[in-house]
Design a protein around this motif. Structure first.
Motif, PDB file in Angstrom:
ATOM      1  N   ASP A   1       0.854  -1.187   0.000  1.00 53.04           N
ATOM      2  CA  ASP A   1       0.000   0.000   0.000  1.00 53.04           C
ATOM      3  C   ASP A   1       0.893   1.242   0.000  1.00 53.04           C
ATOM      4  N   PRO A   2       0.383   2.396  -0.401  1.00 54.37           N
ATOM      5  CA  PRO A   2       1.235   3.577  -0.622  1.00 54.37           C
ATOM      6  C   PRO A   2       2.067   3.972   0.590  1.00 54.37           C
ATOM      7  N   ALA A   3       1.537   3.796   1.794  1.00 55.43           N
ATOM      8  CA  ALA A   3       2.249   4.240   2.989  1.00 55.43           C
ATOM      9  C   ALA A   3       3.528   3.449   3.234  1.00 55.43           C
ATOM     10  N   ARG A   4       3.647   2.269   2.629  1.00 55.93           N
ATOM     11  CA  ARG A   4       4.817   1.428   2.871  1.00 55.93           C
ATOM     12  C   ARG A   4       5.641   1.184   1.603  1.00 55.93           C
ATOM     13  N   ALA A   5       5.390   1.969   0.573  1.00 57.44           N
ATOM     14  CA  ALA A   5       6.067   1.758  -0.710  1.00 57.44           C
ATOM     15  C   ALA A   5       7.579   1.899  -0.581  1.00 57.44           C
ATOM     16  N   ALA A   6       8.048   2.835   0.244  1.00 61.98           N
ATOM     17  CA  ALA A   6       9.487   3.066   0.345  1.00 61.98           C
ATOM     18  C   ALA A   6      10.216   1.865   0.923  1.00 61.98           C
ATOM     19  N   GLU A   7       9.564   1.139   1.849  1.00 60.65           N
ATOM     20  CA  GLU A   7      10.188  -0.034   2.460  1.00 60.65           C
ATOM     21  C   GLU A   7      10.520  -1.106   1.434  1.00 60.65           C
ATOM     22  N   LEU A   8       9.668  -1.229   0.413  1.00 64.60           N
ATOM     23  CA  LEU A   8       9.775  -2.346  -0.524  1.00 64.60           C
ATOM     24  C   LEU A   8      10.258  -1.907  -1.898  1.00 64.60           C
ATOM     25  N   SER A   9      10.961  -0.775  -1.948  1.00 64.32           N
ATOM     26  CA  SER A   9      11.369  -0.251  -3.257  1.00 64.32           C
ATOM     27  C   SER A   9      12.293  -1.206  -4.004  1.00 64.32           C
ATOM     28  N   GLY A  10      13.006  -2.083  -3.278  1.00 63.99           N
ATOM     29  CA  GLY A  10      13.917  -3.001  -3.936  1.00 63.99           C
ATOM     30  C   GLY A  10      13.330  -4.368  -4.224  1.00 63.99           C
ATOM     31  N   ALA A  11      12.063  -4.593  -3.891  1.00 61.82           N
ATOM     32  CA  ALA A  11      11.448  -5.896  -4.131  1.00 61.82           C
ATOM     33  C   ALA A  11      11.298  -6.147  -5.626  1.00 61.82           C
ATOM     34  N   PRO A  12      11.468  -7.401  -6.071  1.00 60.93           N
ATOM     35  CA  PRO A  12      11.487  -7.673  -7.511  1.00 60.93           C
ATOM     36  C   PRO A  12      10.145  -7.537  -8.212  1.00 60.93           C
ATOM     37  N   HIS A  13       9.045  -7.870  -7.574  1.00 66.57           N
ATOM     38  CA  HIS A  13       7.741  -7.857  -8.239  1.00 66.57           C
ATOM     39  C   HIS A  13       6.727  -7.214  -7.310  1.00 66.57           C
ATOM     40  N   VAL A  14       6.574  -5.907  -7.430  1.00 63.65           N
ATOM     41  CA  VAL A  14       5.689  -5.150  -6.556  1.00 63.65           C
ATOM     42  C   VAL A  14       4.348  -4.926  -7.246  1.00 63.65           C
ATOM     43  N   LEU A  15       3.274  -5.217  -6.522  1.00 67.07           N
ATOM     44  CA  LEU A  15       1.921  -4.944  -6.988  1.00 67.07           C
ATOM     45  C   LEU A  15       1.350  -3.835  -6.119  1.00 67.07           C
ATOM     46  N   SER A  16       1.120  -2.668  -6.711  1.00 69.71           N
ATOM     47  CA  SER A  16       0.582  -1.534  -5.970  1.00 69.71           C
ATOM     48  C   SER A  16      -0.884  -1.791  -5.645  1.00 69.71           C
ATOM     49  N   LEU A  17      -1.252  -1.588  -4.376  1.00 70.66           N
ATOM     50  CA  LEU A  17      -2.635  -1.828  -3.978  1.00 70.66           C
ATOM     51  C   LEU A  17      -3.618  -0.936  -4.742  1.00 70.66           C
ATOM     52  N   PRO A  18      -3.350   0.361  -4.942  1.00 71.99           N
ATOM     53  CA  PRO A  18      -4.275   1.167  -5.753  1.00 71.99           C
ATOM     54  C   PRO A  18      -4.443   0.641  -7.174  1.00 71.99           C
ATOM     55  N   GLU A  19      -3.352   0.128  -7.766  1.00 74.48           N
ATOM     56  CA  GLU A  19      -3.474  -0.405  -9.123  1.00 74.48           C
ATOM     57  C   GLU A  19      -4.302  -1.690  -9.145  1.00 74.48           C
ATOM     58  N   LEU A  20      -4.165  -2.515  -8.111  1.00 70.82           N
ATOM     59  CA  LEU A  20      -4.987  -3.731  -8.046  1.00 70.82           C
ATOM     60  C   LEU A  20      -6.464  -3.393  -7.933  1.00 70.82           C
ATOM     61  N   LEU A  21      -6.759  -2.248  -7.315  1.00 72.85           N
ATOM     62  CA  LEU A  21      -8.156  -1.838  -7.130  1.00 72.85           C
ATOM     63  C   LEU A  21      -8.746  -1.188  -8.385  1.00 72.85           C
ATOM     64  N   ASP A  22      -7.897  -0.894  -9.356  1.00 70.19           N
ATOM     65  CA  ASP A  22      -8.337  -0.166 -10.548  1.00 70.19           C
ATOM     66  C   ASP A  22      -8.861  -1.141 -11.596  1.00 70.19           C
ATOM     67  N   GLY A  23     -10.051  -1.650 -11.346  1.00 72.66           N
ATOM     68  CA  GLY A  23     -10.647  -2.595 -12.283  1.00 72.66           C
ATOM     69  C   GLY A  23     -12.027  -3.006 -11.807  1.00 72.66           C
ATOM     70  N   PRO A  24     -12.710  -3.816 -12.582  1.00 74.29           N
ATOM     71  CA  PRO A  24     -14.068  -4.229 -12.211  1.00 74.29           C
ATOM     72  C   PRO A  24     -14.052  -5.229 -11.059  1.00 74.29           C
ATOM     73  N   VAL A  25     -15.207  -5.399 -10.437  1.00 75.63           N
ATOM     74  CA  VAL A  25     -15.380  -6.391  -9.375  1.00 75.63           C
ATOM     75  C   VAL A  25     -15.499  -7.770 -10.007  1.00 75.63           C
ATOM     76  N   SER A  26     -14.652  -8.685  -9.585  1.00 76.09           N
ATOM     77  CA  SER A  26     -14.698 -10.037 -10.137  1.00 76.09           C
ATOM     78  C   SER A  26     -15.512 -10.948  -9.237  1.00 76.09           C
ATOM     79  N   GLU A  27     -15.941 -12.063  -9.787  1.00 78.41           N
ATOM     80  CA  GLU A  27     -16.672 -13.052  -9.003  1.00 78.41           C
ATOM     81  C   GLU A  27     -15.729 -13.667  -7.968  1.00 78.41           C
ATOM     82  N   LEU A  28     -16.236 -13.820  -6.747  1.00 77.00           N
ATOM     83  CA  LEU A  28     -15.409 -14.345  -5.666  1.00 77.00           C
ATOM     84  C   LEU A  28     -15.656 -15.836  -5.507  1.00 77.00           C
TER      85      LEU A  28
END
Length: 484
Positions: free
Chosen positions: A107-134
Motif C-alpha cells: 500500500d502507498p504508505a509502505r512503498a518506500a520499504e519495498l522499493s527493492g522488491a522484484p515484483h511489486v503490486l501496488s494496492l491502488p493499481e490492483l483496485l483499478d478494475g471491475p469487481v470479479s466473481e469471488l
C-alpha cells in the motif's frame, strides 16, 4: 466442520453484514457489502497479474479496509500468503523476500520499504478494475500462510499453514467458539486495530470481532488515548504496552471491556496491578506462531494468585501435555516440556525439514517451553528450554527467578539469563528496571534465596533504565547481555 473452502466463511460474514459498518477509519465507514466489493476488485487485479493457487504473495499493508480486502483476496486466489510487518530489520526483510514469494502487495504508505522488491503490486493499481466473481480457488493441502516467528533467536522461521488448517480454525465460526471465547466475543463491539492487518494475531482477532457482529476501528497505537478517542471496547496489547498503560495511572477508559495480552508471559504482579487499575478486562493467552492459541485465562477466572500465575486452560479443541526428558507425560505439578495439538496448527517450517522434524512430532507441536499443569488443569509456564540454567549441576528456570525479583515492590521488570561460570558451570545473571527510586540488590538476592534457594540467587544484578525490545516487542536478552 464445514465444506466451504477458506476464505468463504469470511465472505459470508461480510455478505451477512450488508450495509452495517464493519471497518472504521476516522470519518470513513466501510460496510460489509462495500468491503466485499473491494475484495472483488483486488481479486480481479491479482488474476490479471497471473496470481493463482500456490503462488507466493507477500503483503506490506497497514490498517485499512483495502488492506483487509487484500489479505482476503490473496486467499481467494489460493495464494501462499506472507505478512511483512512494519519496522523489520533489513536482514529480516531480505530473508523474508528470499522465501519464494512471487509478488509483494504494497500500500502507498509502505512503498518506500519495498522499493527493492522484484515484483511489486501496488494496492491502488490492483483496485483499478471491475469487481470479479469471488470463488475461492485453493486446494485443502495448499499452503495458505507462511507465518514468521519473531526472529528473537536468529532469522525468522516461516511456519507453514495449509488451507485445510485455516478452515479448521474457530475464529470466524461462532458455533465452534470455546467457552472462554464466548465470554470474550461480546466485548469486541468496537475492536481497535493498528500496526498491520498482515499480523496473524491482529487479523484473527479482527475476524473474530466481525463474527461477533463488531466493527474494526483503525487507530494509532497510543494507548489509552486511542481507546478514549474511538470509544474502543477491545484491543490486542503486548506486555510492555500493558505495563506502560498500568504505569500511566488512573482507572481504565470507560468503554474498555477486553485487553488480549499477546507476545510474552505476563508476570502475576503486573496482572494484579492491571486488574486493580483497569478492572476485569485482561484476557491472558498463551500460544505460538506454530500453534495459534493454546490456552487463555479470562477475567472471571482470576480469583486467586495461583490461577493468576497460570496462562489458563486449553479449550476443548486443544490438547496439551507436559512431557519429561523420557518422553512420558509428567505427573500433576511436575515441570516438563509443553507439547500442544491445535486444530489450525502449522505443518512444518519453510525450507527447513530438519527443524520441522524436530518440532512437529506425531501430530503434536513441541513448544520448547517448560511448564506444569496443576490439579485444576491450569498451565503454568517455567521458561523456555533454552532458559534452563545449570548451576552446580542443579537445574534452575529463568521465569520463577524473574517472578521472584519482579514481585518485590522496588522492581518494575526483571529479566534473567544464564552466563558461563568457572565456579558453577553456569550462573544466574539478572537485569532489573526499578519501579521508583533505588534498588537494593542485596535485598533482592535475599528474596530469591528465601523463595527458590541459594542456587537460584543471581551472581550479578544489573539495574537498567528500560528493557531493550526485539522488533516483535519482546525483551531482547541478547541485547541485555551485550550491554555489559
Amino acid at each position: 466442520m464445514t465444506d466451504r473452502p477458506y476464505p468463504q466463511v469470511i465472505l459470508d460474514l461480510l455478505l451477512a453484514a450488508g450495509d452495517r459498518t464493519v471497518f472504521e477509519e476516522g470519518d470513513r465507514h466501510t460496510g460489509g457489502a462495500e468491503l466485499l466489493a473491494l475484495i472483488g476488485r483486488i481479486s480481479g487485479g491479482l488474476a490479471r497479474a497471473g496470481i493463482g493457487p500456490g503462488d507466493g504473495v507477500a503483503l506490506a499493508v497497514g490498517v485499512t479496509a483495502e488492506a483487509f480486502a487484500a489479505i482476503v483476496a490473496a486467499h481467494v486466489a489460493g495464494a501462499r500468503v506472507t505478512g511483512l510487518r512494519p519496522g523489520l530489520p533489513a536482514s529480516h526483510l531480505a530473508h523474508l523476500l528470499r522465501n519464494g514469494d512471487a509478488a509483494v502487495i504494497v500500500d502507498p504508505a509502505r512503498a518506500a520499504e519495498l522499493s527493492g522488491a522484484p515484483h511489486v503490486l501496488s494496492l491502488p493499481e490492483l483496485l483499478d478494475g471491475p469487481v470479479s466473481e469471488l470463488r475461492p480457488a485453493a486446494r485443502p493441502g495448499d499452503i495458505a500462510r507462511v507465518i514468521h516467528t519473531s526472529g528473537s533467536t536468529g532469522l525468522p522461521k516461516g511456519c507453514l499453514q495449509t488451507y485445510a488448517a485455516l478452515g479448521a480454525g474457530w475464529a470466524p465460526h461462532p458455533e465452534r467458539w470455546p467457552g472462554v471465547i464466548r465470554r470474550l466475543a461480546p466485548r469486541l463491539r468496537r475492536h481497535l486495530v493498528f500496526g498491520t492487518l498482515a499480523s496473524q494475531v491482529m487479523f484473527e482477532y479482527g475476524v473474530m470481532a466481525l463474527a461477533a457482529g463488531g466493527t474494526l476501528v483503525a487507530a494509532r497505537p497510543d494507548l489509552p488515548g486511542a481507546i478514549v478517542r474511538h470509544h474502543a471496547t477491545s484491543t490486542v496489547i503486548t506486555v510492555p504496552k500493558l505495563r506502560a498503560l498500568v504505569a500511566a495511572g488512573g482507572p481504565g477508559p470507560d468503554s474498555l471491556r477486553a485487553l488480549m495480552v499477546s507476545g510474552s508471559p505476563l508476570d502475576p504482579a503486573l496482572l494484579a496491578d492491571a486488574i486493580d487499575r483497569l478492572g476485569p478486562v485482561v484476557f491472558h493467552g498463551y500460544g505460538q506462531t506454530e500453534t495459534g492459541m493454546i490456552t487463555m485465562l479470562s477475567p472471571e477466572e482470576m480469583t486467586t494468585s495461583r490461577v493468576r500465575s497460570s496462562v489458563g486452560r486449553p479449550p476443548g479443541s486443544v490438547d496439551v501435555e507436559v512431557r519429561g526428558e523420557d518422553g512420558r507425560v509428567c505427573r500433576v505439578g511436575a515441570i516438563g516440556e509443553v507439547f500442544a495439538r491445535t486444530p489450525a496448527q502449522a505443518c512444518g517450517y519453510l525450507d527447513d525439514p530438519a527443524e520441522s522434524a524436530a518440532v512437529f512430532v506425531d501430530g503434536w507441536v513441541r513448544t520448547r517451553d517448560l511448564g506444569s499443569i496443576d490439579e485444576d488443569g491450569y498451565l503454568h509456564l517455567a521458561g523456555r528450554t533454552r532458559d534452563v540454567i545449570i548451576v552446580n549441576a542443579n537445574v534452575q528456570y529463568a521465569v520463577p527467578i524473574e517472578r521472584a525479583l519482579a514481585g518485590h515492590p522496588s522492581v518494575a521488570e526483571a529479566h534473567v539469563v544464564g552466563v558461563p561460570s568457572e565456579q558453577s558451570g553456569e550462573a544466574v545473571r539478572a537485569f532489573v528496571v526499578p519501579a521508583a527510586g533505588s534498588v537494593d540488590c542485596d535485598l533482592l538476592r535475599a528474596v530469591v534465596r528465601a523463595e527458590l534457594g541459594e542456587a537460584a540467587v543471581p551472581s550479578r544484578i544489573t539495574v537498567i533504565a528500560r528493557t531493550p525490545l526485539t522488533p516483535a516487542g519482546k525483551p531482547d536478552k541478547a541485547a541485555l547481555l551485550a550491554s555489559g
